[in-house]
Design a protein around this motif. Structure first.
Motif, short mmCIF file in Angstrom:
data_model
loop_
_atom_site.label_atom_id
_atom_site.label_comp_id
_atom_site.label_asym_id
_atom_site.label_seq_id
_atom_site.Cartn_x
_atom_site.Cartn_y
_atom_site.Cartn_z
N PHE A 40 5.40 9.56 -7.16
CA PHE A 40 6.55 9.63 -8.09
C PHE A 40 6.06 9.98 -9.49
O PHE A 40 6.59 10.89 -10.14
N PHE A 41 5.04 9.27 -9.95
CA PHE A 41 4.48 9.52 -11.29
C PHE A 41 3.95 10.95 -11.38
O PHE A 41 4.10 11.61 -12.40
N LYS A 42 3.34 11.39 -10.29
CA LYS A 42 2.74 12.73 -10.30
C LYS A 42 3.82 13.79 -10.44
O LYS A 42 3.69 14.71 -11.23
N ILE A 43 4.89 13.64 -9.71
CA ILE A 43 5.97 14.62 -9.78
C ILE A 43 6.65 14.56 -11.15
O ILE A 43 6.97 15.57 -11.75
N PRO A 67 9.85 3.47 -10.25
CA PRO A 67 9.19 3.43 -11.56
C PRO A 67 10.09 3.99 -12.65
O PRO A 67 10.80 4.98 -12.45
N ILE A 68 10.08 3.31 -13.82
CA ILE A 68 10.77 3.83 -14.99
C ILE A 68 9.68 4.43 -15.86
O ILE A 68 8.70 3.75 -16.20
N MET A 69 9.83 5.70 -16.19
CA MET A 69 8.78 6.37 -16.93
C MET A 69 8.76 5.90 -18.37
O MET A 69 9.80 5.61 -18.94
N MET A 107 0.85 -1.21 0.00
CA MET A 107 0.00 0.00 0.00
C MET A 107 0.88 1.25 0.00
O MET A 107 0.70 2.15 -0.81
N GLU A 108 1.79 1.24 0.94
CA GLU A 108 2.69 2.39 1.07
C GLU A 108 3.51 2.56 -0.21
O GLU A 108 3.67 3.69 -0.69
N VAL A 109 4.00 1.45 -0.74
CA VAL A 109 4.81 1.50 -1.97
C VAL A 109 3.97 2.07 -3.11
O VAL A 109 4.43 2.95 -3.85
N SER A 110 2.75 1.63 -3.24
CA SER A 110 1.87 2.13 -4.32
C SER A 110 1.64 3.62 -4.18
O SER A 110 1.67 4.37 -5.15
N ARG A 111 1.42 4.05 -2.97
CA ARG A 111 1.18 5.47 -2.72
C ARG A 111 2.41 6.29 -3.12
O ARG A 111 2.30 7.32 -3.78
N LEU A 112 3.57 5.79 -2.73
CA LEU A 112 4.81 6.50 -3.05
C LEU A 112 5.04 6.51 -4.56
O LEU A 112 5.47 7.52 -5.13
N GLN A 113 4.75 5.39 -5.19
CA GLN A 113 4.95 5.31 -6.64
C GLN A 113 3.98 6.23 -7.37
O GLN A 113 4.36 6.85 -8.37
N ARG A 114 2.78 6.38 -6.86
CA ARG A 114 1.83 7.32 -7.48
C ARG A 114 2.34 8.75 -7.36
O ARG A 114 2.25 9.55 -8.29
#
Lengths: 153, 158
Positions: free
Chosen positions: A10-13, A148-150, A1-8
């Motif tokens: 990341f994508f947002k930034i 994440p790799i964009m 959960m925490e990882v998903s939140r952080l990854q989201r």
């Protein structure tokens, strides 16, 4: 959960609404060159860019402050900054450099001074963006996730 | 797998040592694997960022890379280190351009067989034509992409 939140986050930034085009597909190229043998490749290359850009911005400031401005010298520095910003994917910095070079071609001192201010600002903004990204990367890794790799699209 | 790692010392301002940028002027890679010499690529660029980038691309293909920041240092290295299999150089550099370096290499009986590729942030036809006429094997637009460098190396480093 925490990882998903952080990854989201990341994508947002990186590339969402908050992204505002700070980084382009070239940054993804850097990410692809980072692996277990070179775990800090991206941050190391980015550090080189900020060392280089600081030097070039100082040189530009000095050169534009001269009694008689050598626009060829200014252009040479901007050319270097354009190149290195393109190499890390800092597209807004690169775009200001393009405008900056046009001002150099026209021997437009006022235009150059405006561009210098703008490029300083863009370097500052992209640095903040990248600092946030790298902090998030560390948090993602600490939480057991993968960075994440964009997509290049 | 038996490997030998060697250190190539050149008076550079950017380094990639075992994957880490150290700023000490050395680039390492695996010189041999199973008794077969790893191709050695000399990268030349006055930009520390671009040196790091091209070194990273080449290292990801498991080549041994030495990066230097000028044509002059490239020639000094070529004098000391005979086993360079390819040169990838930036075009626009102070004092000695990539084109000047290309000409020097092609004029030398010891060096002329080394394939030389040119990188440039501006794809100017006249510039490209003159480099290719002088014997460059490729003219790459910067920032160079992995797949372009891989194709180039795959073709010229066997």
């Amino acid at each position: 959960m925490e990882v998903s939140r952080l990854q989201r986050r990341f994508f947002k930034i990186f590339g969402g609404v908050d992204g505002k085009g700070f980084l382009d597909a070239q940054f993804t190229e850097l990410q692809h060159l980072q692996d277990e043998n070179n775990p800090n490749f991206v941050s190391e290359v980015v550090s080189l860019f900020f060392e280089d850009s600081e030097r070039l911005l100082n040189e530009l400031s000095r050169t534009l402050d001269q009694q008689i401005v050598d626009f060829r010298k200014v252009d040479a520095h901007v050319h270097q900054l354009k190149g290195s910003s393109a190499s890390i994917g800092a597209q807004r910095v690169k775009n200001v450099c393009l405008a900056f070079r046009s001002c150099c071609d026209e021997n437009n001192l006022e235009g150059c001074l405006g561009c210098l201010q703008q490029v300083r600002q863009e370097c500052y903004l992209v640095k903040n963006k990248l600092d946030a990204l790298f902090r998030l990367e560390q948090q993602i890794l600490a939480a057991g996730g993968a960075v994440p790799i964009m997509s290049k699209d | 797998m038996a490997t030998t790692t060697t250190t190539t010392t050149a008076t550079t301002t950017t380094t990639m040592k075992g994957g880490k940028v150290t700023g000490l002027g050395e680039v390492t890679g695996v010189a041999e694997a199973n008794g077969v010499a790893t191709p050695h690529v000399l990268a030349v660029d006055d930009s520390s960022v671009d040196r790091a980038l091209i070194a990273g691309v080449l290292r990801s293909s498991k080549y041994r890379v030495t990066a230097v920041d000028s044509g002059k240092k490239a020639l000094e290295l070529l004098d000391l280190e005979p086993n360079v299999n390819m040169i990838i150089t930036d075009y626009c550099m102070p004092e000695m351009t990539g084109y000047d370096l290309l000409k020097k290499v092609k004029e030398s009986s010891e060096l002329r067989e080394i394939p030389v590729a040119i990188m440039s942030s501006e794809k100017v036809k006249a510039r490209e034509d003159s480099c290719m006429k002088e014997g460059a094997v490729a003219f790459l637009k910067k920032p160079v992409q992995r797949n372009e460098v891989w194709s180039l190396c795959h073709r010229w480093l066997r």
